[in-house]
Design a protein around this motif. Structure first.
Motif, short mmCIF file in Angstrom:
data_model
loop_
_atom_site.label_atom_id
_atom_site.label_comp_id
_atom_site.label_asym_id
_atom_site.label_seq_id
_atom_site.Cartn_x
_atom_site.Cartn_y
_atom_site.Cartn_z
N GLU A 1 -95.99 64.52 -20.33
CA GLU A 1 -94.70 63.87 -20.08
C GLU A 1 -93.79 64.02 -21.29
OE1 GLU A 1 -95.75 59.88 -19.07
OE2 GLU A 1 -95.75 59.19 -21.15
N HIS A 2 -92.52 64.18 -21.00
CA HIS A 2 -91.50 64.34 -22.03
C HIS A 2 -90.20 63.68 -21.56
CE1 HIS A 2 -93.67 67.07 -24.66
NE2 HIS A 2 -94.01 67.81 -23.62
N VAL A 3 -89.44 63.21 -22.51
CA VAL A 3 -88.08 62.76 -22.22
C VAL A 3 -87.17 63.99 -22.28
CG1 VAL A 3 -86.13 61.36 -22.98
CG2 VAL A 3 -88.47 60.46 -23.14
N LEU A 4 -86.61 64.35 -21.14
CA LEU A 4 -85.72 65.50 -21.04
C LEU A 4 -84.44 65.08 -20.35
CD1 LEU A 4 -88.36 68.16 -19.90
CD2 LEU A 4 -87.29 68.00 -22.16
N PRO B 1 -81.25 57.39 -7.31
CA PRO B 1 -82.68 57.21 -7.12
C PRO B 1 -83.44 57.29 -8.45
CG PRO B 1 -81.80 58.77 -5.52
CD PRO B 1 -80.72 58.51 -6.52
N GLN B 2 -84.30 56.32 -8.69
CA GLN B 2 -85.13 56.27 -9.90
C GLN B 2 -84.29 56.23 -11.18
OE1 GLN B 2 -87.58 59.68 -8.22
NE2 GLN B 2 -89.21 58.49 -9.22
N GLY B 3 -83.06 55.73 -11.06
CA GLY B 3 -82.20 55.56 -12.24
C GLY B 3 -81.59 56.83 -12.78
N VAL B 4 -81.57 57.90 -11.98
CA VAL B 4 -80.99 59.17 -12.42
C VAL B 4 -80.02 59.66 -11.33
CG1 VAL B 4 -81.44 61.56 -13.08
CG2 VAL B 4 -83.05 59.76 -13.74
N PRO B 5 -78.77 59.97 -11.68
CA PRO B 5 -77.82 60.47 -10.68
C PRO B 5 -78.31 61.76 -10.02
CG PRO B 5 -76.69 59.86 -12.70
CD PRO B 5 -78.16 59.84 -13.01
N VAL B 6 -77.78 62.02 -8.86
CA VAL B 6 -78.13 63.21 -8.09
C VAL B 6 -76.87 64.03 -7.84
CG1 VAL B 6 -79.02 64.10 -5.90
CG2 VAL B 6 -80.12 62.14 -7.00
N ASN B 7 -76.92 65.32 -8.10
CA ASN B 7 -75.79 66.19 -7.87
C ASN B 7 -75.84 66.82 -6.48
OD1 ASN B 7 -73.42 66.87 -9.29
ND2 ASN B 7 -74.12 68.97 -9.54
N ARG B 8 -77.03 67.28 -6.09
CA ARG B 8 -77.23 67.92 -4.79
C ARG B 8 -78.38 67.21 -4.09
NH1 ARG B 8 -76.06 72.53 -1.94
NH2 ARG B 8 -77.74 73.68 -0.92
N THR B 9 -78.07 66.53 -3.02
CA THR B 9 -79.07 65.74 -2.32
C THR B 9 -79.93 66.63 -1.43
OG1 THR B 9 -77.66 65.33 -0.41
CG2 THR B 9 -77.47 63.80 -2.27
N ALA B 10 -81.06 66.07 -0.98
CA ALA B 10 -81.94 66.79 -0.07
C ALA B 10 -81.21 67.11 1.23
CB ALA B 10 -83.19 65.97 0.20
N MET B 11 -80.35 66.20 1.69
CA MET B 11 -79.60 66.44 2.92
C MET B 11 -78.67 67.64 2.75
SD MET B 11 -77.10 63.84 5.04
CE MET B 11 -78.49 62.76 5.40
N GLU B 12 -77.99 67.71 1.60
CA GLU B 12 -77.09 68.83 1.35
C GLU B 12 -77.86 70.14 1.27
OE1 GLU B 12 -73.45 66.89 -1.24
OE2 GLU B 12 -75.39 67.19 -2.22
N ALA C 1 -84.32 61.11 -19.04
CA ALA C 1 -85.33 60.36 -18.30
C ALA C 1 -86.71 60.85 -18.72
CB ALA C 1 -85.13 60.53 -16.80
N LEU C 2 -87.72 60.12 -18.30
CA LEU C 2 -89.11 60.46 -18.60
C LEU C 2 -89.69 61.26 -17.43
CD1 LEU C 2 -91.55 60.15 -20.52
CD2 LEU C 2 -92.16 58.09 -19.24
N TRP C 3 -90.00 62.51 -17.69
CA TRP C 3 -90.52 63.41 -16.67
C TRP C 3 -92.00 63.70 -16.96
CZ3 TRP C 3 -86.79 64.60 -13.03
CH2 TRP C 3 -85.47 64.39 -13.41
N LEU D 1 -91.13 61.01 -12.01
CA LEU D 1 -89.92 60.67 -12.77
C LEU D 1 -89.93 59.18 -13.07
CD1 LEU D 1 -87.01 60.95 -13.82
CD2 LEU D 1 -86.21 60.93 -11.45
N ASN D 2 -89.81 58.86 -14.35
CA ASN D 2 -89.80 57.46 -14.78
C ASN D 2 -90.98 56.67 -14.24
OD1 ASN D 2 -87.50 57.71 -16.39
ND2 ASN D 2 -86.11 57.18 -14.72
N GLY D 3 -92.16 57.30 -14.24
CA GLY D 3 -93.39 56.62 -13.88
C GLY D 3 -93.70 56.53 -12.41
#
Length: 403
Positions: A299-302, A251-262, A314-316, A368-370
């Motif tokens: 905003e910062h790239v972190l 989602p939004q070009g950034v991988p997810v480790n722990r999803t909302a469902m989990e 990504a841009l946060w 995230l990313n605009g």
């Protein structure tokens, strides 16, 4: 009976004889493997201390990508250790067949240190590799077991080096004493007793020589590292073949480790009346999402850098934590406790030390990313701070308490 066993062991050892094996080869492989383990141990210790900090812990917030570097190197060094460990075991395998198995108390100490080192190392690298895929076919807690097993590996490695230091010293240099009769060990089944000891590469029998073997190990190690390190470092992303995460995906070009469902967080749990509370010694104040968006935005790239080894910059965009604290009259360098909406999880409650809260790049992220945060990325609000493990970048923030 003893003679019979010795003859059988001699015959078995002969089946595994190879002119490639030598103490020089074992020493070379050993220092490569030792370097990989030391790097892996140091970077892993840094990660552990960030998650379970002692009272004296210093929290480096610069450079912002420091944890991305250390954890990426940690996983890369662990993966590199796998072919190196297998090659090292191959180089000494005939010694396991020596008879009698114990010749002296020093020999017993040596074999005990090797047995402990090999067993601990195999479990450590195997579980570490499976952790990068988030597959846990065991019942013990991974992080604590991985941490203490690392000390066993390093301790047994140090003991083994101490016991074998004379041999290591003799065979450390390429033009050392290898092959000289007065420098050989007296072990009958020593792998230095191959007929090739002391000869040059061109005098070896047909087949793979030591130099070719070392080249094969080098290429194999480089391949497994380069084909997985792209999950951590953008410049290696095109080579990422086998790593479980790929950059610029999700989602939004950034991988997810722990999803909302989990995490058992549903969109219905948030609703339009969602509020986040900030508690201080003077009381509690709540903020709705529109109120948070009305505060000054930064905003910062972190970089999200996870303990499994993958990372993504990504841009946060959101409210600086120090600005949020100023809104409630709390010092910018306050220590915080951040509580997530998730129903369970080892990191549902996170403590944020003062060096992070007072940092200009530490944000309560809203975008995230605009675009507004995706639910899997922690909508409606999450924490992003420079140089912290991803498990401590709390998503679905519900409450912040000034300690």
């Amino acid at each position: 009976m003893t003679r019979f066993l010795q003859d059988r062991m001699d015959a078995t050892a002969g089946k595994f004889a190879s002119p490639v094996r030598s103490k020089r080869l074992t020493v070379v492989l050993g220092r490569w493997l030792g370097a990989a383990f030391v790097i892996c141990f140091a970077t892993g210790l840094f990660s552990h201390l960030l998650q379970d900090p002692p009272a004296w812990m210093l929290y480096p917030t610069w450079p912002a990508g420091l944890y991305q570097l250390t954890q990426g190197v940690h996983v890369a060094a662990g993966i590199a250790a796998i072919p190196l460990l297998l090659a090292k075991l191959w180089s000494v395998f005939p010694l396991l067949l020596q008879w009698p198995p114990i010749k002296s108390w020093i020999n017993a100490l040596e074999r005990a240190s090797i047995g402990l080192f090999v067993a601990a190392s195999l479990v450590e690298v195997a579980t570490g590799l499976l952790n990068t895929y988030k597959w846990y076919p065991w019942t013990f807690p991974f992080r604590q077991t991985h941490y203490w097993l690392a000390w066993v590996v390093v301790g047994s490695l140090a003991l083994h080096i101490a016991v074998k230091l004379p041999v290591i010293t003799r065979h450390w240099r390429r033009n050392g004493t290898e092959g000289k009769p007065d420098e050989r060990d007296n072990d009958k089944h020593s792998h230095d007793e191959s007929p090739n000891d002391g000869r040059t590469e061109d005098k070896q029998p047909a087949g793979m020589g030591r130099r070719a073997f070392l080249s094969t190990v080098t290429v194999t190690t480089a391949f497994v590292v380069l084909s997985t390190a792209g999950q951590s470092f953008a410049w290696l992303a095109p080579l990422n073949i086998f790593a479980p995460r790929r950059q610029n995906t999700g989602p939004q070009g950034v991988p997810v480790n722990r999803t909302a469902m989990e995490a058992q967080v549903a969109q219905g749990d948030i609703g339009t009346d969602w509020t986040m509370s900030v508690t201080t010694k003077n009381g509690e104040r709540t903020f709705s999402l529109p109120q948070l968006r009305a505060l000054p935005q930064t905003e910062h790239v972190l970089t999200v850098a996870c303990v499994e080894g993958w990372s993504q910059s990504a841009l946060w965009r959101g409210v600086r934590i120090k600005d949020l604290l100023a809104e409630v009259g709390a010092p910018a360098d306050s220590e915080l406790e951040v509580v997530s909406m998730e129903k369970n999880g080892n990191y549902r409650v996170m403590t944020m030390p003062a060096p992070y809260t007072g940092n200009d790049k530490t944000l309560l992220v809203l975008e995230l990313n605009g675009a507004p945060l995706d639910l899997d990325h922690g909508y409606p609000a999450r924490i992003m701070a420079p140089g912290r493990p991803g498990v401590l970048q709390t998503k679905w923030v519900q409450r912040i308490e000034v300690l």
